[in-house]
Design a protein around this motif. Sequence first.
Motif, PDB file in Angstrom:
ATOM      1  N   MET A  96       0.828  -1.207   0.000  1.00  0.00           N
ATOM      2  CA  MET A  96       0.000   0.000   0.000  1.00  0.00           C
ATOM      3  C   MET A  96       0.859   1.252   0.000  1.00  0.00           C
ATOM      4  N   ARG A  97       1.973   1.212   0.697  1.00  0.00           N
ATOM      5  CA  ARG A  97       2.882   2.363   0.717  1.00  0.00           C
ATOM      6  C   ARG A  97       3.393   2.658  -0.697  1.00  0.00           C
ATOM      7  N   GLN A  98       3.731   1.625  -1.446  1.00  0.00           N
ATOM      8  CA  GLN A  98       4.212   1.809  -2.820  1.00  0.00           C
ATOM      9  C   GLN A  98       3.125   2.372  -3.719  1.00  0.00           C
ATOM     10  N   THR A  99       1.897   1.883  -3.547  1.00  0.00           N
ATOM     11  CA  THR A  99       0.788   2.370  -4.374  1.00  0.00           C
ATOM     12  C   THR A  99       0.479   3.836  -4.082  1.00  0.00           C
ATOM     13  N   ILE A 100       0.413   4.186  -2.807  1.00  0.00           N
ATOM     14  CA  ILE A 100       0.145   5.579  -2.450  1.00  0.00           C
ATOM     15  C   ILE A 100       1.259   6.484  -2.969  1.00  0.00           C
ATOM     16  N   THR A 101       2.500   6.033  -2.850  1.00  0.00           N
ATOM     17  CA  THR A 101       3.634   6.818  -3.342  1.00  0.00           C
ATOM     18  C   THR A 101       3.541   7.025  -4.847  1.00  0.00           C
ATOM     19  N   MET A 102       3.118   5.987  -5.573  1.00  0.00           N
ATOM     20  CA  MET A 102       2.971   6.101  -7.025  1.00  0.00           C
ATOM     21  C   MET A 102       1.972   7.204  -7.390  1.00  0.00           C
ATOM     22  N   TRP A 103       0.818   7.225  -6.711  1.00  0.00           N
ATOM     23  CA  TRP A 103      -0.185   8.247  -6.994  1.00  0.00           C
ATOM     24  C   TRP A 103       0.289   9.632  -6.565  1.00  0.00           C
ATOM     25  N   ARG A 104       0.948   9.717  -5.420  1.00  0.00           N
ATOM     26  CA  ARG A 104       1.408  11.016  -4.932  1.00  0.00           C
ATOM     27  C   ARG A 104       2.531  11.566  -5.806  1.00  0.00           C
ATOM     28  N   ASP A 105       3.390  10.693  -6.365  1.00  0.00           N
ATOM     29  CA  ASP A 105       4.462  11.148  -7.253  1.00  0.00           C
ATOM     30  C   ASP A 105       3.918  11.608  -8.599  1.00  0.00           C
ATOM     31  N   ALA A 106       2.770  11.031  -8.994  1.00  0.00           N
ATOM     32  CA  ALA A 106       2.218  11.343 -10.318  1.00  0.00           C
ATOM     33  C   ALA A 106       1.272  12.544 -10.288  1.00  0.00           C
ATOM     34  N   PHE A 107       0.625  12.805  -9.140  1.00  0.00           N
ATOM     35  CA  PHE A 107      -0.405  13.852  -9.090  1.00  0.00           C
ATOM     36  C   PHE A 107      -0.305  14.670  -7.799  1.00  0.00           C
ATOM     37  N   ASP A 108      -0.620  15.945  -7.930  1.00  0.00           N
ATOM     38  CA  ASP A 108      -1.050  16.738  -6.791  1.00  0.00           C
ATOM     39  C   ASP A 108      -2.565  16.577  -6.749  1.00  0.00           C
ATOM     40  N   PHE A 109      -3.097  15.995  -5.698  1.00  0.00           N
ATOM     41  CA  PHE A 109      -4.528  15.651  -5.722  1.00  0.00           C
ATOM     42  C   PHE A 109      -5.212  15.946  -4.397  1.00  0.00           C
ATOM     43  N   SER A 110      -6.532  15.934  -4.465  1.00  0.00           N
ATOM     44  CA  SER A 110      -7.366  16.116  -3.282  1.00  0.00           C
ATOM     45  C   SER A 110      -8.512  15.119  -3.335  1.00  0.00           C
ATOM     46  N   PHE A 111      -8.995  14.730  -2.162  1.00  0.00           N
ATOM     47  CA  PHE A 111     -10.176  13.887  -2.019  1.00  0.00           C
ATOM     48  C   PHE A 111     -11.287  14.719  -1.396  1.00  0.00           C
ATOM     49  N   ASP A 112     -12.465  14.664  -1.977  1.00  0.00           N
ATOM     50  CA  ASP A 112     -13.643  15.266  -1.362  1.00  0.00           C
ATOM     51  C   ASP A 112     -14.569  14.116  -0.982  1.00  0.00           C
ATOM     52  N   GLN A 113     -14.642  13.800   0.312  1.00  0.00           N
ATOM     53  CA  GLN A 113     -15.489  12.712   0.772  1.00  0.00           C
ATOM     54  C   GLN A 113     -16.939  13.188   0.804  1.00  0.00           C
ATOM     55  N   THR A 114     -17.781  12.577  -0.023  1.00  0.00           N
ATOM     56  CA  THR A 114     -19.161  13.033  -0.151  1.00  0.00           C
ATOM     57  C   THR A 114     -20.123  12.300   0.766  1.00  0.00           C
ATOM     58  N   ARG A 115     -19.790  11.082   1.124  1.00  0.00           N
ATOM     59  CA  ARG A 115     -20.647  10.325   2.048  1.00  0.00           C
ATOM     60  C   ARG A 115     -19.853   9.174   2.636  1.00  0.00           C
ATOM     61  N   GLN A 116     -20.184   8.826   3.874  1.00  0.00           N
ATOM     62  CA  GLN A 116     -19.491   7.715   4.528  1.00  0.00           C
ATOM     63  C   GLN A 116     -20.509   6.900   5.318  1.00  0.00           C
ATOM     64  N   ILE A 117     -20.460   5.590   5.142  1.00  0.00           N
ATOM     65  CA  ILE A 117     -21.414   4.689   5.771  1.00  0.00           C
ATOM     66  C   ILE A 117     -20.643   3.617   6.526  1.00  0.00           C
ATOM     67  N   ALA A 118     -20.983   3.422   7.787  1.00  0.00           N
ATOM     68  CA  ALA A 118     -20.346   2.381   8.594  1.00  0.00           C
ATOM     69  C   ALA A 118     -21.399   1.383   9.031  1.00  0.00           C
ATOM     70  N   GLU A 119     -21.086   0.110   8.855  1.00  0.00           N
ATOM     71  CA  GLU A 119     -21.983  -0.951   9.302  1.00  0.00           C
ATOM     72  C   GLU A 119     -21.146  -2.175   9.643  1.00  0.00           C
ATOM     73  N   GLY A 120     -21.362  -2.718  10.825  1.00  0.00           N
ATOM     74  CA  GLY A 120     -20.578  -3.876  11.234  1.00  0.00           C
ATOM     75  C   GLY A 120     -19.092  -3.533  11.259  1.00  0.00           C
ATOM     76  N   ASP A 121     -18.297  -4.350  10.569  1.00  0.00           N
ATOM     77  CA  ASP A 121     -16.852  -4.119  10.565  1.00  0.00           C
ATOM     78  C   ASP A 121     -16.378  -3.389   9.315  1.00  0.00           C
ATOM     79  N   CYS A 122     -17.308  -2.842   8.532  1.00  0.00           N
ATOM     80  CA  CYS A 122     -16.948  -2.181   7.268  1.00  0.00           C
ATOM     81  C   CYS A 122     -17.311  -0.697   7.278  1.00  0.00           C
ATOM     82  N   VAL A 123     -16.481   0.080   6.587  1.00  0.00           N
ATOM     83  CA  VAL A 123     -16.737   1.505   6.370  1.00  0.00           C
ATOM     84  C   VAL A 123     -16.604   1.780   4.873  1.00  0.00           C
ATOM     85  N   THR A 124     -17.647   2.327   4.266  1.00  0.00           N
ATOM     86  CA  THR A 124     -17.624   2.679   2.848  1.00  0.00           C
ATOM     87  C   THR A 124     -17.621   4.191   2.695  1.00  0.00           C
ATOM     88  N   THR A 125     -16.680   4.692   1.910  1.00  0.00           N
ATOM     89  CA  THR A 125     -16.538   6.129   1.685  1.00  0.00           C
ATOM     90  C   THR A 125     -16.720   6.426   0.207  1.00  0.00           C
TER      91      THR A 125
END
Length: 232
Positions: free
Chosen positions: A145-174
């Motif tokens: 995961m560290r390598q994947t995140i680094t790949m995206w961060r090296d390729a883009f200056d980016f932002s995430f806008d979280q529009t909705r988040q749902i938690a149920e049981g042991d899962c969280v969907t964003t």
Amino acid sequence: MTFVQVIDYETTRFDEMNALIDRYAEQTSGKRTVTHTMIGKDRDSQTHYVDLVEFPSYEEAMKNSQLPETDRMFQEMVALCEGMPKFMNLDVVRDEYLNKLVVNRMFEECILKGDFAVLDECLAMNYKDHDIMESEGQSDGRDGMRQTITMWRDAFDFSFDQTRQIAEGDCVTTLWNWKGTQKGEFMGVAPTGREVTMSGCTTFRLENGSIAEGWWYYDAPSLMRQMGMMPE
């Protein structure tokens, strides 16, 4: 303000009570204001149950109580109980899904800010990843995961806008919208300085307070078209 009604009762006829609740849910479809119900059985007393019934607000709960089906259900419920049920009315003053806190740290501090110490705190060592743009197992574990995140961060200056988040049981969907400006090579495409966008969602499954598995779904074809990797 979220409102919760707690119903405390004794019954030796829980199977009938369960069927009554199912009938009520069917009969009030499209009319009830209940958003969530939960029933607990006392481990120390086999006839003792507690129901938690959640509403968006006290006012919505009052609307629900005025339904004829609600009054009928209450009368039938009392008939199934040993004695009169006890009621407690609660205004919710704190409501936290602790798994959301872990997921949000992963998005905000690790993915967006590049603080990989947070990744080690949030991600299980045997983390399993599923990404539609990667081969199975490519981003498994903290190093993957560290390598994947680094790949995206090296390729883009980016932002995430979280529009909705749902938690149920042991899962969280964003659900999120992503915007980036390409500053480095990405999948063989040289830096263009072009601004690109896409939307998607991520579901994380947690174990013992750490993210154990993740599924990433996003509009990869749109991203590839915007980067000139696919025809419009």
